[in-house]
Design a protein around this motif. Structure first.
Motif, PDB file in Angstrom:
ATOM      1  N   ALA A 148       0.823  -1.210   0.000  1.00  0.00           N
ATOM      2  CA  ALA A 148       0.000   0.000   0.000  1.00  0.00           C
ATOM      3  C   ALA A 148       0.860   1.265   0.000  1.00  0.00           C
ATOM      4  CB  ALA A 148      -0.925  -0.013   1.212  1.00  0.00           C
ATOM      5  N   LEU A 149       1.962   1.244   0.757  1.00  0.00           N
ATOM      6  CA  LEU A 149       2.841   2.413   0.856  1.00  0.00           C
ATOM      7  C   LEU A 149       3.761   2.545  -0.356  1.00  0.00           C
ATOM      8  CD1 LEU A 149       3.803   2.107   4.619  1.00  0.00           C
ATOM      9  CD2 LEU A 149       2.319   3.836   3.586  1.00  0.00           C
ATOM     10  N   GLN A 150       3.879   1.478  -1.141  1.00  0.00           N
ATOM     11  CA  GLN A 150       4.772   1.488  -2.300  1.00  0.00           C
ATOM     12  C   GLN A 150       4.368   2.554  -3.318  1.00  0.00           C
ATOM     13  OE1 GLN A 150       5.297  -2.406  -4.083  1.00  0.00           O
ATOM     14  NE2 GLN A 150       5.697  -1.524  -6.090  1.00  0.00           N
ATOM     15  N   TYR A 151       3.065   2.854  -3.393  1.00  0.00           N
ATOM     16  CA  TYR A 151       2.580   3.811  -4.383  1.00  0.00           C
ATOM     17  C   TYR A 151       2.830   5.259  -3.993  1.00  0.00           C
ATOM     18  CZ  TYR A 151       0.292  -0.287  -6.304  1.00  0.00           C
ATOM     19  OH  TYR A 151       0.044  -1.525  -6.834  1.00  0.00           O
ATOM     20  N   VAL A 152       3.544   5.464  -2.873  1.00  0.00           N
ATOM     21  CA  VAL A 152       3.882   6.826  -2.477  1.00  0.00           C
ATOM     22  C   VAL A 152       4.781   7.486  -3.522  1.00  0.00           C
ATOM     23  CG1 VAL A 152       5.987   6.240  -1.189  1.00  0.00           C
ATOM     24  CG2 VAL A 152       4.607   8.199  -0.486  1.00  0.00           C
ATOM     25  N   GLY A 153       5.409   6.665  -4.367  1.00  0.00           N
ATOM     26  CA  GLY A 153       6.282   7.209  -5.405  1.00  0.00           C
ATOM     27  C   GLY A 153       5.574   8.160  -6.355  1.00  0.00           C
ATOM     28  N   PHE A 154       4.257   7.962  -6.536  1.00  0.00           N
ATOM     29  CA  PHE A 154       3.505   8.854  -7.416  1.00  0.00           C
ATOM     30  C   PHE A 154       3.421  10.270  -6.844  1.00  0.00           C
ATOM     31  CE2 PHE A 154       1.892   4.717  -8.792  1.00  0.00           C
ATOM     32  CZ  PHE A 154       1.936   4.868 -10.168  1.00  0.00           C
ATOM     33  N   GLY A 155       3.686  10.393  -5.539  1.00  0.00           N
ATOM     34  CA  GLY A 155       3.648  11.713  -4.931  1.00  0.00           C
ATOM     35  C   GLY A 155       4.735  12.638  -5.445  1.00  0.00           C
ATOM     36  N   ALA A 156       5.758  12.079  -6.100  1.00  0.00           N
ATOM     37  CA  ALA A 156       6.835  12.910  -6.643  1.00  0.00           C
ATOM     38  C   ALA A 156       6.307  13.882  -7.697  1.00  0.00           C
ATOM     39  CB  ALA A 156       7.925  12.018  -7.243  1.00  0.00           C
ATOM     40  N   ILE A 157       5.242  13.483  -8.393  1.00  0.00           N
ATOM     41  CA  ILE A 157       4.698  14.346  -9.460  1.00  0.00           C
ATOM     42  C   ILE A 157       4.117  15.638  -8.901  1.00  0.00           C
ATOM     43  CG2 ILE A 157       3.017  14.493 -11.334  1.00  0.00           C
ATOM     44  CD1 ILE A 157       3.309  11.465 -11.680  1.00  0.00           C
ATOM     45  N   PRO A 158       3.144  15.564  -7.961  1.00  0.00           N
ATOM     46  CA  PRO A 158       2.616  16.830  -7.432  1.00  0.00           C
ATOM     47  C   PRO A 158       3.650  17.620  -6.631  1.00  0.00           C
ATOM     48  CG  PRO A 158       1.718  14.944  -6.223  1.00  0.00           C
ATOM     49  CD  PRO A 158       2.399  14.402  -7.443  1.00  0.00           C
ATOM     50  N   PHE A 159       4.550  16.934  -5.934  1.00  0.00           N
ATOM     51  CA  PHE A 159       5.596  17.660  -5.193  1.00  0.00           C
ATOM     52  C   PHE A 159       6.508  18.421  -6.152  1.00  0.00           C
ATOM     53  CE2 PHE A 159       4.965  14.904  -1.329  1.00  0.00           C
ATOM     54  CZ  PHE A 159       4.756  15.963  -0.454  1.00  0.00           C
ATOM     55  N   GLY A 160       6.852  17.768  -7.272  1.00  0.00           N
ATOM     56  CA  GLY A 160       7.704  18.427  -8.256  1.00  0.00           C
ATOM     57  C   GLY A 160       7.034  19.646  -8.864  1.00  0.00           C
ATOM     58  N   ALA A 195       9.611  15.594  -3.505  1.00  0.00           N
ATOM     59  CA  ALA A 195       9.713  14.994  -4.833  1.00  0.00           C
ATOM     60  C   ALA A 195      10.859  13.989  -4.918  1.00  0.00           C
ATOM     61  CB  ALA A 195       9.898  16.088  -5.893  1.00  0.00           C
ATOM     62  N   VAL A 196      11.942  14.270  -4.182  1.00  0.00           N
ATOM     63  CA  VAL A 196      13.091  13.362  -4.172  1.00  0.00           C
ATOM     64  C   VAL A 196      12.841  12.171  -3.247  1.00  0.00           C
ATOM     65  CG1 VAL A 196      15.539  13.150  -3.593  1.00  0.00           C
ATOM     66  CG2 VAL A 196      14.711  15.203  -4.753  1.00  0.00           C
ATOM     67  N   SER A 197      12.175  12.446  -2.121  1.00  0.00           N
ATOM     68  CA  SER A 197      11.976  11.406  -1.107  1.00  0.00           C
ATOM     69  C   SER A 197      10.966  10.349  -1.530  1.00  0.00           C
ATOM     70  CB  SER A 197      11.522  12.043   0.213  1.00  0.00           C
ATOM     71  OG  SER A 197      12.482  12.957   0.694  1.00  0.00           O
ATOM     72  N   CYS A 198       9.932  10.744  -2.268  1.00  0.00           N
ATOM     73  CA  CYS A 198       8.858   9.810  -2.637  1.00  0.00           C
ATOM     74  C   CYS A 198       9.370   8.596  -3.431  1.00  0.00           C
ATOM     75  CB  CYS A 198       7.770  10.537  -3.421  1.00  0.00           C
ATOM     76  SG  CYS A 198       6.695  11.548  -2.371  1.00  0.00           S
ATOM     77  N   PRO A 199      10.174   8.778  -4.495  1.00  0.00           N
ATOM     78  CA  PRO A 199      10.684   7.602  -5.218  1.00  0.00           C
ATOM     79  C   PRO A 199      11.587   6.729  -4.362  1.00  0.00           C
ATOM     80  CG  PRO A 199      10.903   9.580  -6.559  1.00  0.00           C
ATOM     81  CD  PRO A 199      10.551  10.026  -5.173  1.00  0.00           C
TER      82      PRO A 199
END
Length: 224
Positions: A148-160, A195-199
């Motif tokens: 479930a937490l693996q998809y946090v990587g998509f958060g890099a888009i809005p953060f960027g 944005a860097v932390s999410c991936p």
């Protein structure tokens, strides 16, 4: 900020939409689902909008196509045989080797093999939970949480996008308001770190998910 909020909602909606499986029936109806198990004769699934609800069972003879959340597809074909008028089902399966008839769990690509049937990760976790072994259940739960937490990587888009937004806003103001400039730069820096932390976090949780699943299966196969 209003446009940024709308975009964040859009990204989250797309993320959840991509996580669902789709069952296409022979009559053209489509079911948004979470496929749990695919056997030689039937398909077990939960409705995607009610995954805590009951498990539905559908005969393969009523199914035309399965679309999985990872983009793969499985075409279900049925044909009439002349042998006493019986219906013979043939399907494109993920595993074409000899059937495993014992209680061992083995990995088959993105799916798993159990008692001669192909099951997905959720189905595999159900098997592990039924063991009632505390250590196995803990590992399966950790793998499920990490997934479930693996998809946090998509958060890099809005953060960027947020980082660029506040940086651009700061440049448009110029140096007339140092307090506002400082605030925009701080927000831009925070968004950049996000944005860097999410991936990085996504890779960590993916590794944890894989490791916990592997260890849980190893323990289960050793005990059962």
């Amino acid at each position: 900020m209003k446009h940024l909020s709308i975009f964040l909602v859009f990204v989250l909606c797309c993320t959840f939409a991509n996580a669902q499986d789709t069952i296409v029936k022979s009559n053209g109806d489509q079911i948004s689902a979470k496929i749990i198990e695919v056997s030689s004769t039937e398909i077990k699934y939960k409705r995607f909008d009610f995954q805590d609800g009951p498990t539905f069972v559908e005969s393969k003879s009523n199914i035309k196509l399965l679309k999985y959340s990872n983009g793969s597809k499985e075409v279900i074909e049925t044909q009439q045989a002349s042998n006493h008028g019986k219906t013979v089902e043939s399907n494109t399966d993920y595993y074409s080797g000899p059937a495993i008839q014992d209680n061992k769990i083995s990995r088959q690509g993105n799916h798993f093999q159990y008692k001669g049937e192909v099951i997905n990760e959720s189905g595999m976790h159900d098997v592990l939970y039924k063991s009632k072994d505390k250590q196995i259940m803990l590992l399966a739960g950790n793998a499920k949480d990490a997934k479930a937490l693996q998809y946090v990587g998509f958060g890099a888009i809005p953060f960027g996008i947020g980082a660029l937004y506040f940086l651009t806003k700061n440049l448009s103001i110029g140096y007339t308001n140092s307090t506002q400039n400082s605030g925009n730069l701080t927000l831009s820096a925070i968004c950049f770190i996000g944005a860097v932390s999410c991936p990085i976090a996504s890779v960590y949780f993916k590794h944890k998910r894989t490791a916990c699943n592997k260890e849980a299966i190893k323990l289960y196969n050793a005990k059962y």
